[in-house]
Each structure stands twice: as C-alpha cells, then as structure tokens.
Design a protein around this motif. Structure first.
Motif, PDB file in Angstrom:
ATOM      1  N   MET A   1      40.501  20.406  64.156  1.00 19.79           N
ATOM      2  CA  MET A   1      40.098  21.586  63.116  1.00 19.79           C
ATOM      3  C   MET A   1      40.125  22.836  63.618  1.00 19.79           C
ATOM      4  SD  MET A   1      36.128  20.773  61.764  1.00 19.79           S
ATOM      5  CE  MET A   1      35.886  19.268  61.142  1.00 19.79           C
ATOM      6  N   VAL A   2      40.338  23.823  62.577  1.00 19.31           N
ATOM      7  CA  VAL A   2      40.690  25.249  62.870  1.00 19.31           C
ATOM      8  C   VAL A   2      39.348  25.816  63.162  1.00 19.31           C
ATOM      9  CG1 VAL A   2      41.489  27.064  62.094  1.00 19.31           C
ATOM     10  CG2 VAL A   2      42.599  24.767  61.114  1.00 19.31           C
ATOM     11  N   GLN A   3      39.214  26.824  64.039  1.00 21.44           N
ATOM     12  CA  GLN A   3      38.140  27.566  64.269  1.00 21.44           C
ATOM     13  C   GLN A   3      37.964  28.681  63.226  1.00 21.44           C
ATOM     14  OE1 GLN A   3      38.098  29.381  68.150  1.00 21.44           O
ATOM     15  NE2 GLN A   3      37.751  27.604  69.329  1.00 21.44           N
ATOM     16  N   GLN A   4      36.853  28.781  62.833  1.00 20.73           N
ATOM     17  CA  GLN A   4      36.560  30.060  61.932  1.00 20.73           C
ATOM     18  C   GLN A   4      35.680  30.994  62.432  1.00 20.73           C
ATOM     19  OE1 GLN A   4      35.370  27.826  58.452  1.00 20.73           O
ATOM     20  NE2 GLN A   4      33.290  27.357  59.229  1.00 20.73           N
ATOM     21  N   LYS A   5      35.803  32.414  61.914  1.00 20.16           N
ATOM     22  CA  LYS A   5      35.043  33.439  62.201  1.00 20.16           C
ATOM     23  C   LYS A   5      34.075  33.617  61.048  1.00 20.16           C
ATOM     24  CE  LYS A   5      35.000  38.108  64.208  1.00 20.16           C
ATOM     25  NZ  LYS A   5      35.627  39.048  64.582  1.00 20.16           N
ATOM     26  N   ILE A   6      32.645  33.762  61.099  1.00 16.20           N
ATOM     27  CA  ILE A   6      32.119  33.866  59.896  1.00 16.20           C
ATOM     28  C   ILE A   6      31.177  35.261  60.307  1.00 16.20           C
ATOM     29  CG2 ILE A   6      29.826  33.129  58.495  1.00 16.20           C
ATOM     30  CD1 ILE A   6      30.730  30.186  59.717  1.00 16.20           C
ATOM     31  N   VAL A   7      31.064  36.228  59.338  1.00 18.98           N
ATOM     32  CA  VAL A   7      30.374  37.496  59.540  1.00 18.98           C
ATOM     33  C   VAL A   7      29.246  37.448  58.380  1.00 18.98           C
ATOM     34  CG1 VAL A   7      30.381  39.731  59.452  1.00 18.98           C
ATOM     35  CG2 VAL A   7      32.212  38.692  60.402  1.00 18.98           C
ATOM     36  N   ILE A   8      27.871  37.748  58.672  1.00 13.58           N
ATOM     37  CA  ILE A   8      26.949  37.648  57.880  1.00 13.58           C
ATOM     38  C   ILE A   8      26.307  38.860  58.253  1.00 13.58           C
ATOM     39  CG2 ILE A   8      24.705  36.678  57.038  1.00 13.58           C
ATOM     40  CD1 ILE A   8      25.960  33.973  58.076  1.00 13.58           C
ATOM     41  N   GLU A   9      25.887  39.750  57.089  1.00 13.23           N
ATOM     42  CA  GLU A   9      24.963  41.104  57.439  1.00 13.23           C
ATOM     43  C   GLU A   9      23.563  40.689  56.996  1.00 13.23           C
ATOM     44  OE1 GLU A   9      24.800  44.970  54.687  1.00 13.23           O
ATOM     45  OE2 GLU A   9      26.859  44.354  55.055  1.00 13.23           O
ATOM     46  N   VAL A  10      22.753  40.802  58.029  1.00 14.25           N
ATOM     47  CA  VAL A  10      21.402  40.474  58.040  1.00 14.25           C
ATOM     48  C   VAL A  10      20.516  41.422  58.815  1.00 14.25           C
ATOM     49  CG1 VAL A  10      21.524  38.700  59.985  1.00 14.25           C
ATOM     50  CG2 VAL A  10      19.669  38.628  58.286  1.00 14.25           C
ATOM     51  N   PRO A  11      19.317  42.139  58.186  1.00 15.29           N
ATOM     52  CA  PRO A  11      18.680  42.999  59.094  1.00 15.29           C
ATOM     53  C   PRO A  11      18.142  42.507  60.459  1.00 15.29           C
ATOM     54  CG  PRO A  11      18.169  43.196  56.790  1.00 15.29           C
ATOM     55  CD  PRO A  11      19.044  42.012  57.022  1.00 15.29           C
ATOM     56  N   LEU A  12      18.194  43.222  61.561  1.00 16.76           N
ATOM     57  CA  LEU A  12      18.033  42.876  62.716  1.00 16.76           C
ATOM     58  C   LEU A  12      16.815  43.577  62.989  1.00 16.76           C
ATOM     59  CD1 LEU A  12      21.056  42.223  64.473  1.00 16.76           C
ATOM     60  CD2 LEU A  12      19.800  40.496  63.663  1.00 16.76           C
ATOM     61  N   HIS A  13      15.596  43.521  62.338  1.00 17.98           N
ATOM     62  CA  HIS A  13      14.556  44.635  62.465  1.00 17.98           C
ATOM     63  C   HIS A  13      13.506  44.441  63.734  1.00 17.98           C
ATOM     64  CE1 HIS A  13      14.666  45.493  58.409  1.00 17.98           C
ATOM     65  NE2 HIS A  13      14.606  44.376  57.906  1.00 17.98           N
TER      66      HIS A  13
END
Length: 78
Positions: A1-13
């Motif tokens: 399988m191919v590796q993937q990079k996922i970017v998620i914007e979420v507040p780190l309060h």
C-alpha cells in the motif's frame, strides 16, 4: 500500500481536547505517525497506510469539536 499524509485543521484549545484528538487519530486503522502544529490554524498531520481521512474528520467533529476541517490528503512516494 501507498503511504498517505492527511492534514486536518482542528482547534487545539486545551490539554483535554488534545488528548481526545490524539486518541482518535492514533487508534485509526493504518496509523503510523502524528504531528501537531499550533499557530493561527491549529493542524494535525497523520501519516499512515489506508487511513480513512473522512472517518477521522467525522469522529473529531463528533467527539471533540464541531469545527474540524479536512485540508488535504497526499500520497507519499518512497
């Protein structure tokens, strides 16, 4: 399988929110590593194989914060 990079914007309060975010992301099937970025836009970067980016984003919205935005998913070529 191919590796993937996922970017998620979420507040780190706070530490409690960050702990929940880490738990959701690190228990995903195919997870390999995670990096958090603080700044104007708090982001979480997940690297893995076959990770369901939409499902992680959905779980973050349900469990942590109503605002979680999937920014991008890119393949990592080796």
């Amino acid at each position: 399988m191919v590796q993937q990079k996922i970017v998620i914007e979420v507040p780190l309060h706070c530490a409690k929110c960050k702990k929940k975010i880490l738990k959701i992301c690190t228990t995903a099937k195919g997870f390999m590593s995670l990096t958090t970025h603080r700044g104007e836009e708090d982001r979480v970067e997940i690297i893995g194989e076959g990770v369901d980016a939409a499902r992680i984003t959905e779980r973050l919205r349900e469990k942590v914060n109503k605002y979680a935005k999937l920014v991008r998913v890119t393949k990592i070529e080796e």
